[in-house]
Design a protein around this motif. Structure first.
Motif, mmCIF file in Angstrom:
data_model
loop_
_atom_site.group_PDB
_atom_site.id
_atom_site.type_symbol
_atom_site.label_atom_id
_atom_site.label_comp_id
_atom_site.label_asym_id
_atom_site.label_seq_id
_atom_site.Cartn_x
_atom_site.Cartn_y
_atom_site.Cartn_z
ATOM 1 N N THR B 233 4.568 10.650 17.688
ATOM 2 C CA THR B 233 4.468 10.550 16.285
ATOM 3 C C THR B 233 5.615 11.422 15.545
ATOM 4 O OG1 THR B 233 2.090 10.174 16.535
ATOM 5 C CG2 THR B 233 3.179 10.539 14.447
ATOM 6 N N VAL B 234 6.310 10.688 14.573
ATOM 7 C CA VAL B 234 6.977 11.470 13.790
ATOM 8 C C VAL B 234 6.449 11.780 12.353
ATOM 9 C CG1 VAL B 234 9.338 11.581 12.259
ATOM 10 C CG2 VAL B 234 9.360 10.986 14.762
ATOM 11 N N ASP B 235 5.932 12.760 11.820
ATOM 12 C CA ASP B 235 5.265 12.825 10.422
ATOM 13 C C ASP B 235 6.132 13.360 9.189
ATOM 14 O OD1 ASP B 235 1.924 14.424 9.708
ATOM 15 O OD2 ASP B 235 3.401 13.249 8.785
ATOM 16 N N LEU B 236 6.133 12.397 8.444
ATOM 17 C CA LEU B 236 6.867 12.895 7.333
ATOM 18 C C LEU B 236 6.452 13.689 6.223
ATOM 19 C CD1 LEU B 236 8.825 9.396 6.437
ATOM 20 C CD2 LEU B 236 9.717 11.365 8.031
ATOM 21 N N GLY B 237 5.300 13.882 6.550
ATOM 22 C CA GLY B 237 4.284 14.804 5.624
ATOM 23 C C GLY B 237 4.217 14.053 4.265
ATOM 24 N N VAL B 238 3.775 15.068 3.328
ATOM 25 C CA VAL B 238 3.575 14.686 1.944
ATOM 26 C C VAL B 238 4.804 14.132 1.087
ATOM 27 C CG1 VAL B 238 2.672 15.479 -0.398
ATOM 28 C CG2 VAL B 238 1.785 16.541 1.803
ATOM 29 N N VAL B 239 4.484 12.726 0.891
ATOM 30 C CA VAL B 239 5.660 12.246 0.331
ATOM 31 C C VAL B 239 5.509 11.678 -0.984
ATOM 32 C CG1 VAL B 239 7.260 9.972 0.757
ATOM 33 C CG2 VAL B 239 6.305 11.077 2.755
ATOM 34 N N ASP B 240 6.252 12.407 -1.971
ATOM 35 C CA ASP B 240 6.122 11.771 -3.268
ATOM 36 C C ASP B 240 7.427 11.432 -3.990
ATOM 37 O OD1 ASP B 240 5.702 15.336 -3.929
ATOM 38 O OD2 ASP B 240 7.824 14.256 -3.934
ATOM 39 N N GLY B 410 -2.469 7.744 -0.261
ATOM 40 C CA GLY B 410 -3.002 7.113 0.974
ATOM 41 C C GLY B 410 -2.308 7.747 2.293
ATOM 42 N N SER B 411 -2.657 7.482 3.316
ATOM 43 C CA SER B 411 -2.111 7.699 4.586
ATOM 44 C C SER B 411 -1.561 6.460 4.938
ATOM 45 C CB SER B 411 -3.092 8.224 5.547
ATOM 46 O OG SER B 411 -3.644 9.529 5.153
ATOM 47 N N TYR B 412 -0.135 6.825 5.253
ATOM 48 C CA TYR B 412 0.925 5.510 5.500
ATOM 49 C C TYR B 412 1.455 5.685 6.863
ATOM 50 C CZ TYR B 412 1.016 4.195 0.645
ATOM 51 O OH TYR B 412 0.884 3.922 -0.608
ATOM 52 N N GLY B 413 1.550 4.583 7.709
ATOM 53 C CA GLY B 413 2.027 4.645 8.837
ATOM 54 C C GLY B 413 2.481 3.263 9.511
#
Lengths: 334, 424
Positions: B233-240, B410-413
């Motif tokens: 998994t690559v997590d981009l964290g909090v994306v705003d 939301g949590s996106y993936g």
């Protein structure tokens, strides 16, 4: 063309076959245990009678004629020959096994050149991140018996998928001022001086507020405050939207471009905020503390709303300094 | 009277004894070849021991006499090296010269080097060199010469007989059993042998793996080989909307500080390709392979109010903070694990090269300035290829996303699958 020759030692079979060239296997997905399609492309190098082609799946090596270890989890039971080109007319033969697909046709001369065969419904081996081999061989016989004419190996690899994730936080931003930037990066001024109130003419002024949110249910902006007040004296607020009447004590507002008086402007921006009834009609003014002045039922980009304030006084309005503080409250529900 | 009989008897006995001695000596006196000295340090070197093969024979020997040499004979026999014995030529050396010349060298010898004639009496397996005036050898240096011949047709030992002559006529008259008067001689053993065939097989190879890595350049190894690659998994964290969030995203902003990595090893001489596709989720709308909330229905590929990031598409594009987008690029080909050839992304010596629309930055720079692409349709897209073998070169997969202010919380993936294909 290269010639492979393996001389028998100790009773192992002798393999004398030309090597298939430009050979590859393309799998539609590398996910372990996935049902997918496998396409084989290769060049037949020997023009010779061709009756069958064998595709043998092994986990140990690609060498035709040597012991083969069946890949764990592999299933060919549902495989169908979905496409063929070059040498055609083949069907999957009943002599196919758990790890061996044999396609067969009436014997015909197989010309040297590129061929391609696609099999749908192949279930990949169950081990991820591992290499697997397929031994390719062509035969003059119709059941892949006897010595192969041409042969060669290809290899594919299963791999795990890669997930990408991210979190978008709840977002609501609003700002108030005499003027505001479209994205709330700036807001200037917090006081409006309407000057001297007189029964002979209306007094008006403006302020702005902006709102943006990613709430899927949108937002509501309420106006809160009192009417213009000086001690015990008030200028009555307009309970319903009515036109300006100089000489009649009135305090009200709207969010429109007006001509009577000339004040204000219509909402700006790409957002989905809508001015609510009672405050949406030009040249009509109202003020009820707690009223919703703007609302959206969708996420909304920024809108800039210009509030037009109107004050009229009757000749009987007691003198004094009248003022009020107006608050705009934007609410979302995630 | 008895004495006289005795004397006669004795005389008879003496005469008989003398006759016997003479009979014993006669064979020795008649074998004139037994008086030739042996050539020393004698050898014949053959170019190959393979049967029935034409090759070069190089003779070398030291003579024991400094008498002028006008003839040299070399005869090859399958049965014996002994001078004067019959010689079996069956299956033996053939194609020795029967015409022409051979240069004979004896360093220090008078008249050396000497071009001697291949005498007409030469035949298959028998070389006779003659010269009218010859050369005067020294014993301290070898007599050497070379000629072409064909090895015997059977494996095993065979022999060479060497003789030197002071008379070219006598040399020309040489036969196996009547070699004639000669100066020096000697026998040599040679041998043909089986050839040894070594077989080895190099099997087709493709090792491919996908994982994650904290490495963010084209030189630091992400792992020695695929056994060292892991992660899913690559997590981009909090994306705003305030920035474009590009992997590796620091843990301080909710990311897991990794890039994606895809490593390839193959010995396919026609090279390999790497492709990806976005797994399609169970939603009923469009863009099923977008970065989205699981099973959310996407309104359109341009909507900023649905729970689906707008994919960058198949054409690479730079992102702007606040303009909703998601995509991927290859920051560079990492050569940190490549050992079998020179590999450096900066100098374009890597074999595995990013494909168009997935080249992170221009001029072989490591980075993402060219922008990102993402095909969410599920169609396989090629992201890299090689035209030759690849030794553990790794594609650094960089992911990026930015939200608009209306991108729903939301949590996106999204899950991506990668396929490597080698052509042998």
């Amino acid at each position: 063309m290269s010639l492979s020759a393996l001389i028998a030692l100790g009773g192992r079979p002798v393999l004398m076959a030309a090597t298939l060239s430009n050979r590859l296997v393309t799998i539609a997905t590398s996910a372990a245990s996935a049902q997918t399609s496998h396409r084989f492309d290769f060049d037949i190098v020997t023009a010779a009678p061709l009756g069958s082609i064998e595709f043998e799946y092994c986990s140990n090596n690609p060498f035709v004629g040597t012991p083969c270890v069946t890949p764990a989890g592999l299933s060919l039971s549902s495989a169908v020959l979905s496409a063929q080109s070059g040498a055609t007319g083949f069907l999957i033969d009943s002599s196919s096994t758990a790890n061996k697909l044999i396609i067969s046709r009436p014997v015909a001369l197989g010309a040297a050149g590129p061929v391609s065969y696609s099999f749908d419904g192949v279930v990949n081996p169950s081990s991820a991140n591992q290499s697997f081999f397929v031994r390719l061989s062509t035969y003059a016989s119709t059941d892949a018996s006897g010595q192969p004419t041409d042969a060669g190996g290809v290899v594919f690899s299963t791999s795990g998928g890669l997930g990408i994730g991210g979190f978008v936080p709840p977002f609501l931003r609003s700002c108030v001022g005499l003027t505001v930037a479209p994205d709330c990066t700036a807001a200037t001024g917090n006081s409006i001086n309407l000057g001297e109130l007189t029964p002979k003419s209306v007094q008006a002024g403006t302020s702005q507020f902006a709102v943006g949110t990613n709430d899927v249910q949108g937002y509501v902006t309420y106006v809160l405050g009192t009417t213009m007040t000086s001690g015990n004296n008030i200028i009555p607020a307009l309970a319903t939207a009515v036109p300006s009447q100089p000489g009649t004590s009135q305090f009200g507002l709207n969010l429109r471009a007006n001509t009577a008086p000339i004040v204000g402007q219509n909402p700006q921006g790409a957002g989905t905020g809508i001015v609510q009834p009672g405050y949406a009609q030009a040249n009509r003014y109202a003020f009820v503390s707690g009223d919703a002045v703007v609302a959206s039922n969708l996420p909304s980009d920024y809108n800039v709303f210009t509030v037009s304030y109107l004050v009229n006084v009757a000749s009987s309005q007691p003198p004094g300094v009248y003022s009020t503080t107006i608050t705009y409250l934007s609410v979302v529900q995630f | 009277m008895p004495y006289i009989k005795t004397l006669r008897r004795k005389t008879l006995l003496i005469g008989s004894a003398a006759m016997l001695v003479l009979a014993g000596l006669s064979p020795l006196l008649n074998v004139s070849t037994a008086s030739a000295a042996q050539v020393t340090n004698r050898k014949i070197t053959i170019g190959t021991s393979k049967v029935s093969t034409s090759t070069t024979y190089s003779a070398s020997f030291n003579v024991t006499q400094t008498t002028q040499i006008k003839g040299i004979v070399i005869e090859f026999c399958q049965d014996s090296p002994l001078i004067g014995q019959s010689c079996n030529h069956t299956n033996g050396v053939t194609a020795t010269p029967t015409t022409g010349t051979v240069v004979v060298t004896n360093v220090g010898g008078t008249g050396s080097p000497l071009t001697m004639t291949v005498n007409a009496a030469s035949s298959a397996g028998k070389l006779i060199l003659t010269h009218a005036t010859g050369f005067t050898p020294v014993t301290t240096a070898p007599v050497t010469f070379s000629f072409s011949a064909t090895n015997p047709s059977t494996t095993g030992t065979f022999y060479g007989r060497i003789l030197t002559y002071t008379s070219d006529t006598t040399a020309a008259a040489y036969t196996s059993t009547a070699p004639g008067t000669h100066l020096d001689d000697g026998g040599i053993a040679l041998s043909t042998a089986n050839q040894l065939t070594i077989n080895a097989r190099v099997q087709e190879q493709l090792t491919f793996c996908v994982g994650t890595t904290a490495v963010n350049d084209a030189t630091t190894t992400p792992g020695t080989d695929c056994t060292a690659i892991s992660g899913t998994t690559v997590d981009l964290g909090v994306v705003d909307s305030s920035a474009v969030y590009t992997s590796p995203v620091a843990t301080g902003t909710g990311g897991n500080n990794v890039n994606g990595v895809a490593m390839v090893r193959t010995n396919a001489n026609n090279g390999a390709t790497v492709s990806y596709f976005a797994e399609q989720d169970a939603s009923t709308g469009t863009d099923k392979g977008a970065l989205k909330v699981a099973s959310a229905n996407c309104v359109s590929s341009s909507s900023n109010v649905d729970q689906c990031f707008n994919s960058a598409g198949t054409t690479q594009t730079a992102f702007t903070a606040g303009t909703e987008k998601f995509g991927m690029t290859i920051g560079g080909t990492n050569c940190g694990s490549t050992t079998s050839y020179t590999c450096a992304y900066a100098s374009n010596t890597n074999n595995l090269k990013p494909s168009s629309n997935y080249i992170g930055a221009a001029a072989q720079a490591y980075g993402t300035t060219n922008g990102f692409a993402w095909d969410d349709s599920g169609t396989s897209q090629q992201i890299a290829s090689s035209s030759t073998v690849v030794d553990d070169e790794a594609l650094m997969l960089r992911f990026a996303g930015t939200a608009s202010i209306t991108t729903p919380t939301g949590s996106y993936g999204v899950t991506s699958t990668y396929v490597a294909t080698s052509t042998f």
